[in-house]
Every structure is written in C-alpha cells, then in structure tokens.
Write an enzyme that holds these catalytic residues in place. Structure first.
Site, PDB file in Angstrom:
ATOM      1  N   GLU A 210      41.097  28.148  45.165  1.00  0.00           N
ATOM      2  CA  GLU A 210      41.392  27.960  43.742  1.00  0.00           C
ATOM      3  C   GLU A 210      40.714  29.095  42.987  1.00  0.00           C
ATOM      4  OE1 GLU A 210      43.499  25.872  42.698  1.00  0.00           O
ATOM      5  OE2 GLU A 210      43.753  24.757  44.560  1.00  0.00           O
ATOM      6  N   CYS A 244      38.906  28.907  33.973  1.00  0.00           N
ATOM      7  CA  CYS A 244      39.879  29.704  34.727  1.00  0.00           C
ATOM      8  C   CYS A 244      41.284  29.566  34.162  1.00  0.00           C
ATOM      9  CB  CYS A 244      39.859  29.306  36.203  1.00  0.00           C
ATOM     10  SG  CYS A 244      40.207  27.555  36.499  1.00  0.00           S
TER      11      CYS A 244
END
Length: 451
Positions: A210, A244
């Site tokens: 991720e 993010c």
C-alpha cells in the site's frame, strides 16, 4: 536490535499449534481486540497527540473509528468469507465437485506507517487475524508513543505468539523483511515498497504493498467553487496533509481558477484560523525541512509561514509551481494550483502520469468525469468527493502500479491474508477409460466434445 528470527519462530510455532484456525477462536481474538481498543482508547488518543499533534476529534474519526468499523464488518461476514465456495465445472468433470477454500497463509508480517499509525496497523491486523494467521506487527519508529501503546494493546488482547508487536527503526524492518514470512503487508512510500518487494522476492513471499503517489484533483468549468473548495481543503489539510490519499495538486479550468482560489483562501482561514495554527503540526523536523524547501518551488498565494519550534507550517496554496512538483507526492500542507484550458491537452497530460493511489474530479458533467477516469488509471476514483471511498467497508482499498499492489479492507483484506486453495473431489467408483492411453477415441470426436 530485536531478535527477529525468534519472532518468526514464535509466530510459526503458534500457527502450527492450530490455535488460529477455528473460526470461533478468530472471532474471540477480534472481540478481545475490540474490547482492548475501547479500554485503551484514551491512551491511544494521547499517543496520537504526542506523536502527531492530532486533535481528539480527528484522531478518533480517522483512526479509531475505522478500526472499530472494520472489526464490526469482519465479525458479521467472516464465516461467509471463510466457507468453501462451490465452483461449477464442465460436463466431463461430473460427478466430481470443485470448490475454493480460503486457508490462512501462516506467519505474516505487517509493517505500518507513521501518518495514521493506529488505523494503518490495526485494520490489516484485523484482516490477518480473521484469515487465521499469526502476526508480527512492526509500527513506525517515527510515531514511538503510538508504537508503545500498540505493543501494550497486543499484550493485553492476544496469546503469546499470536500477535507480536516489535519496535525499532529501519534496521529492524530490513531484518524482518529478509526472513521467510508467508506474507508481507507494507504501507509506506514507493521507494521503500520496492525494497520490501525485492526482499520478499528472495524468499518467494507474497506481498501487499500500500504505497502512495501524486494524486491529481481536476476541477472543470461546471464545478461550484465554494463546495469544491471546502471538500478540497478538508481532504488536503487533514492530518497536516500527511495522508496518502490527499489531493496532491489541483488542476482547475481557467474559467473557475480565480473563484476557486478565493474560495480556498476563505475556507482555509475559516477552518484553521488566520495564522493556520488550527491545523496540526507536521511529524518532525526532517519532514518540516523538506516541506519548507518546497515553498521556493512556486509562488505562495496563501499561508507559507513556518514555525520551526512548533513543527508547524501554515496551510499553503502555491501558484506557478515547478512542473516537477506535480509528479512528486508532497505529503504535507502545500497545495499547488494550476489552471488548464484545453480538455484534450489536459487528458493527454494525465495519461502520461504514473498511476496514483487516488484520482479526484469535480464536475457536473458525467462524460467529463468518465474521460478523466479513462485517461489515468488509479487505485480509487472519486467524483465531487475526496478520501471517503476508503471509509466504505465493502470497497477494496489499494493502488495500482507505483501506487501499490493488492487490496484490503473487508473481504479483500480477508483474501489478501488467505491462500485460495483449489479443491476437487471425485468418486473412486466411476472411472471412464476415455482419458487413458492407449487412446482409442478419435481426436476429431474429442474436439467436438470439448470445444
């Protein structure tokens, strides 16, 4: 440094005992985690304030709430996800039966980041436990108070060897990823993700990565400036931009540029005050210095003040940015804004970018939104919204290409930590000779039957 081989050995021993396999045991472990999370909520919120300066409201809604939501979903659905799934075959498989069975991977490693250190450690942990694994969890050393709280949480909730939390710096992470874990789950930057993937490949370990990316936000001529500005500002400056999924930069149609810029200035001031101190600080001096250097790569149109003693930088709007800045993940409270005129040029420019973790568009034109989505593949895509897709329990979350590999959340997380095992049962009493040599059936007939 931590005895990393001993951690793996303990996880393997606990997994080999069979204690993680019964669904009732997995359920009991998740309930223990839920109860521990509730009992230690104040301690975790205090740790998040110490490490990141997070307010209680934002810490609970962006961290604790999402873990609780994930546990609730898994407790409702886990038995269904774990049940063998019948798979249809062809006529010549009869009377055999095919099925898919989800089995735990074994001893797994989770490497967590510092920006959402509770959520991004515990949500994958929920999936790993639900799938029946033993886990070694390494939180980020950049958020040490939270790492210590997670260590206490694991000791409170889990049997020795089931979930082990190990603290330490990059050297510990390197040592862990060199070990033959059955699966490695990593959340962090793209460059570190490459190193994790390389280390895992040496042991043929599977990975879920991720990562991140420079998430573009496109605003067209039909967007309403005030609403658009509120949604962009909330998503960009949440957690001081250290998200993010945050919009990295805004590409706004020239007919809306002035109105949007004015609305952004007004919104940021209302959200965080004239001096911007209503927004939390950045994580540490190293990241503050990195962000401060970015201010020189454009023209500051709002904010820009830096308080090094408080580790604080004002929410900042940057005009005329260095084009290279639009390809970098800013990961902080600096928002470059660039205008565009020609739709074809915009879409061509998007198609040349690396695939981001998220892509955002503000428009009332469904055709334009579809064209933007087609121009640039991304992990997630939102129309007139930001971030919220990652809070939908049944939506898989993850990136594509340089922004990540694999998915988690909900059933996708359960499957990420599971081996999908193909099962086929055939009665011993029926054994047609058709497939055995010497082959007597004409190939032309076989082609007709199998075609």
């Amino acid at each position: 440094m931590a005895d990393t081989p001993a951690l793996l050995d303990a996880a393997r021993t606990y997994f080999a005992s069979g204690a993680t396999r019964p669904l009732d045991a997995r359920r009991a472990a998740l309930i223990a985690l839920r109860e521990g999370l509730e009992a230690m909520e104040g301690e975790l919120l205090a740790a998040l304030r110490t490490d990141l300066g997070k307010s209680e409201f934002e810490a609970w809604t962006s961290e604790i709430m999402l873990v609780r939501q994930e546990i609730a979903l898994v407790l409702r659905r886990m038995r269904r996800w774990a049940a063998p799934r019948r798979v249809g075959g062809r006529w010549f498989h009869f009377p055999g039966r095919a099925a898919l069975r989800m089995e735990p991977r074994g001893a797994v490693l989770i490497l967590g980041p510092w920006n959402y250190p509770v959520q991004l450690c515990l949500v994958p942990l929920v999936s790993a436990i639900a799938a029946g694994n033993a886990v070694v969890l390494k939180p980020s050393e950049v958020a040490p108070a939270t790492a210590a709280a997670l260590e206490r949480l694991a000791a409170r909730c889990f049997a020795p060897g089931h979930v082990q939390v190990v603290k330490g710096g990059p050297d510990v992470a390197v040592a862990l990823t060199a070990l033959p874990f059955d699966h490695i789950f990593f959340t962090g930057g793209t460059e570190t993700g490459r190193k994790v993937a390389e280390a895992a490949a040496r042991n043929l370990a599977t990975t879920t990565l991720e990562l991140g990316g420079a998430n573009p936000c496109i605003v067209d001529a039909s967007a309403e400036p005030a609403v658009t500005a509120r949604r962009i500002a909330w998503a960009k400056f949440l957690n001081a931009g250290q998200t993010c999924l945050a919009p990295n930069h805004v590409l706004v149609h020239e007919s809306r540029a002035e109105a949007l810029l004015g609305a952004l200035r007004e919104t940021v001031t209302r959200f965080y005050g004239p001096d911007g101190h209503g927004m939390q600080r950045v994580v540490n001096a190293r990241h503050l210095a990195r962000l401060k250097a970015m201010l020189a790569r454009g023209r500051v149109a709002h904010g820009g003040a830096v308080d090094e003693n408080a580790l604080h930088i004002q929410p900042t709007i940057l005009l005329d940015p260095d084009p290279a800045l639009l390809r970098e993940e800013i990961f902080g409270p600096i928002l470059p804004v660039v205008s565009w005129r020609d739709r074809a040029e915009l879409l061509a420019g998007l198609s040349a970018l690396p695939q981001p973790l998220a892509l955002y568009v503000h428009t009332r034109d469904r055709g334009f939104a579809d064209a933007v989505a087609e121009a640039l593949p991304s992990g997630g895509f939102c129309v007139n919204e930001h971030l919220v897709h990652c809070t939908v329990p049944d939506l898989p979350f993850g990136g594509v290409g340089p922004s990540g590999q694999g998915r988690y959340h909900g059933q996708a997380g359960f499957e990420a930590f599971s081996n999908a095992r193909a099962i086929f049962h055939q009665p011993a009493s029926i054994d047609p000779p058709l497939r055995y040599p010497p082959y007597r059936t004409p190939l032309s007939m076989i082609k007709r039957l199998m075609g």
